[in-house]
Write a protein that holds these residues in place. Structure first.
Motif, PDB file in Angstrom:
ATOM      1  N   LEU A 219      -8.534 -34.398  -5.315  1.00  0.00           N
ATOM      2  CA  LEU A 219      -7.675 -35.359  -4.635  1.00  0.00           C
ATOM      3  C   LEU A 219      -6.239 -35.066  -5.021  1.00  0.00           C
TER       4      LEU A 219
ATOM      5  N   LEU B 289     -17.390 -35.963  -5.058  1.00  0.00           N
ATOM      6  CA  LEU B 289     -16.382 -36.687  -4.293  1.00  0.00           C
ATOM      7  C   LEU B 289     -16.406 -38.183  -4.599  1.00  0.00           C
TER       8      LEU B 289
ATOM      9  N   LEU C  97     -14.010 -39.674  -7.100  1.00  0.00           N
ATOM     10  CA  LEU C  97     -12.600 -39.785  -6.727  1.00  0.00           C
ATOM     11  C   LEU C  97     -12.321 -40.973  -5.804  1.00  0.00           C
TER      12      LEU C  97
ATOM     13  N   TYR D 273      -7.782 -34.906   0.353  1.00  0.00           N
ATOM     14  CA  TYR D 273      -9.035 -34.572  -0.322  1.00  0.00           C
ATOM     15  C   TYR D 273      -9.412 -33.154   0.071  1.00  0.00           C
TER      16      TYR D 273
ATOM     17  N   THR E 283     -12.290 -29.885  -0.654  1.00  0.00           N
ATOM     18  CA  THR E 283     -13.534 -29.405  -1.254  1.00  0.00           C
ATOM     19  C   THR E 283     -13.567 -27.884  -1.192  1.00  0.00           C
TER      20      THR E 283
END
Length: 327
Positions: free
Chosen positions: A96, A194, A197, A225, A227
């Motif tokens: 994040l 995730l 966060l 965000y 990944t």
């Protein structure tokens, strides 16, 4: 006249009366202009007058550089770079990214005075007032006193005044296995999943709301965000899935092309100067890539670029650094 003024006079070789005069007139002695941002738009810069900057740098040496900085803060610190900001987040977990709005200008003269009185880094009220005059800018047409983007004091003052914030955030998010670092106004959080966060932004907003100083807000447009599926970057560096920090494929291609052009005599002195800086940056982040360039183009070619003197302004000349070995 406080002790800080006398110490700055010794440090700079100026008379105490001259130092005092410059300090108290400093807030209005800035040249304002803009530069292009990498992502578009303009960034305002406030450049202090030369004599102001001399005393500001002296204040850095006698006081500001020694103020406590939290380990989570990685900008403006000797021996640290954006790589140090990225390293804690290596791995395959999501990230994040948050960003402060108007970071330096949001830090005000009153924040510095409150910090000095709270921490007792300065105890004489005359010293607190005088250093505040030296550190903070008064933009034209306003009575506000704020940190200037362009002052040598601003980085060190911001790091010091953010110590409490960095401490509170580090402790709050660690409860949910979240790692936090801050590079100036860029906040980075990483976690195993995730879900860890999910509440971080709410925690940051709550801490900011209850913080005595400075009064900061988040730039909601820059909340991101990321990944591993879409490529994770922290302060411009790529986090690879094998746990390394890289300058990224695009920068590598640019460097490869630039070194090839240098080896064939197709870069002028200004371009060679930029290439030298790019190689220095790459070497600080990913030294193994520089070794690959040496293997491809030869040790001599890379050594010549790395030792190339920064050229003076004037008519550019094309320079060949070594015979090309080709791609």
């Amino acid at each position: 006249m406080g002790m800080v003024i006398h110490t700055l006079a010794v440090e700079t070789g100026l008379a105490p009366s001259v130092v005092e005069r410059i300090m108290y007139t400093a807030p209005a002695r800035y040249k304002n202009y803009t530069i292009d941002k990498r992502g578009g738009g303009k960034r305002p810069i406030s450049q202090p007058a030369r004599e102001v900057k001399v005393i500001q740098r002296a204040l850095n040496e006698i006081l500001l550089k020694s103020l406590p900085v939290h380990d989570a803060s990685t900008a403006y610190r000797d021996g640290m770079s954006i790589r140090n900001n990225a390293l804690p987040h290596v791995g395959i977990g999501p990230i994040l990214k948050l960003d402060f709005a108007n970071f330096f200008p949001s830090i005000k003269l009153g924040d510095w005075r409150e910090y000095c009185r709270e921490t007792r880094c300065l105890e004489d009220e005359t010293d607190i007032i005088a250093t505040g005059q030296l550190i903070f800018q008064r933009p034209k047409g306003t009575n506000k006193m704020e940190l200037a983007i362009g002052s040598p004091c601003s980085p060190f003052v911001s790091n010091a005044l953010m110590f409490t914030f960095d401490t509170l955030i580090t402790e709050a998010v660690a409860k949910d296995k979240v790692i936090y670092t801050r590079y100036a106004d860029d906040l980075t959080f990483s976690a195993p999943r995730l879900g860890h966060l999910r509440d971080v932004e709410k925690v940051v907003i709550s801490v900011l709301r209850n913080l005595a100083y400075p009064r900061l807000t988040l730039n909601k447009e820059k909340t991101t965000y990321v990944t591993s599926k879409y490529g994770r970057k922290v302060t411009g560096l790529t986090l690879t899935n094998d746990g390394a920090v890289s300058i990224g494929h695009e920068r590598k291609r640019e460097l490869h092309t630039a070194v090839y052009r240098a080896s064939t005599g197709r870069l002028d002195p200004e371009e060679l100067g930029r290439l030298k800086g790019m190689l220095g940056f790459a070497n600080s982040v990913e030294p193994q890539f520089i070794e690959k360039l040496r293997q491809r183009f030869g040790h001599e070619a890379i050594a010549v670029i790395q030792s190339y003197p920064i050229p003076k302004k004037g008519k550019p000349k094309v320079v060949a650094v070594a015979p090309s070995t080709g791609f």
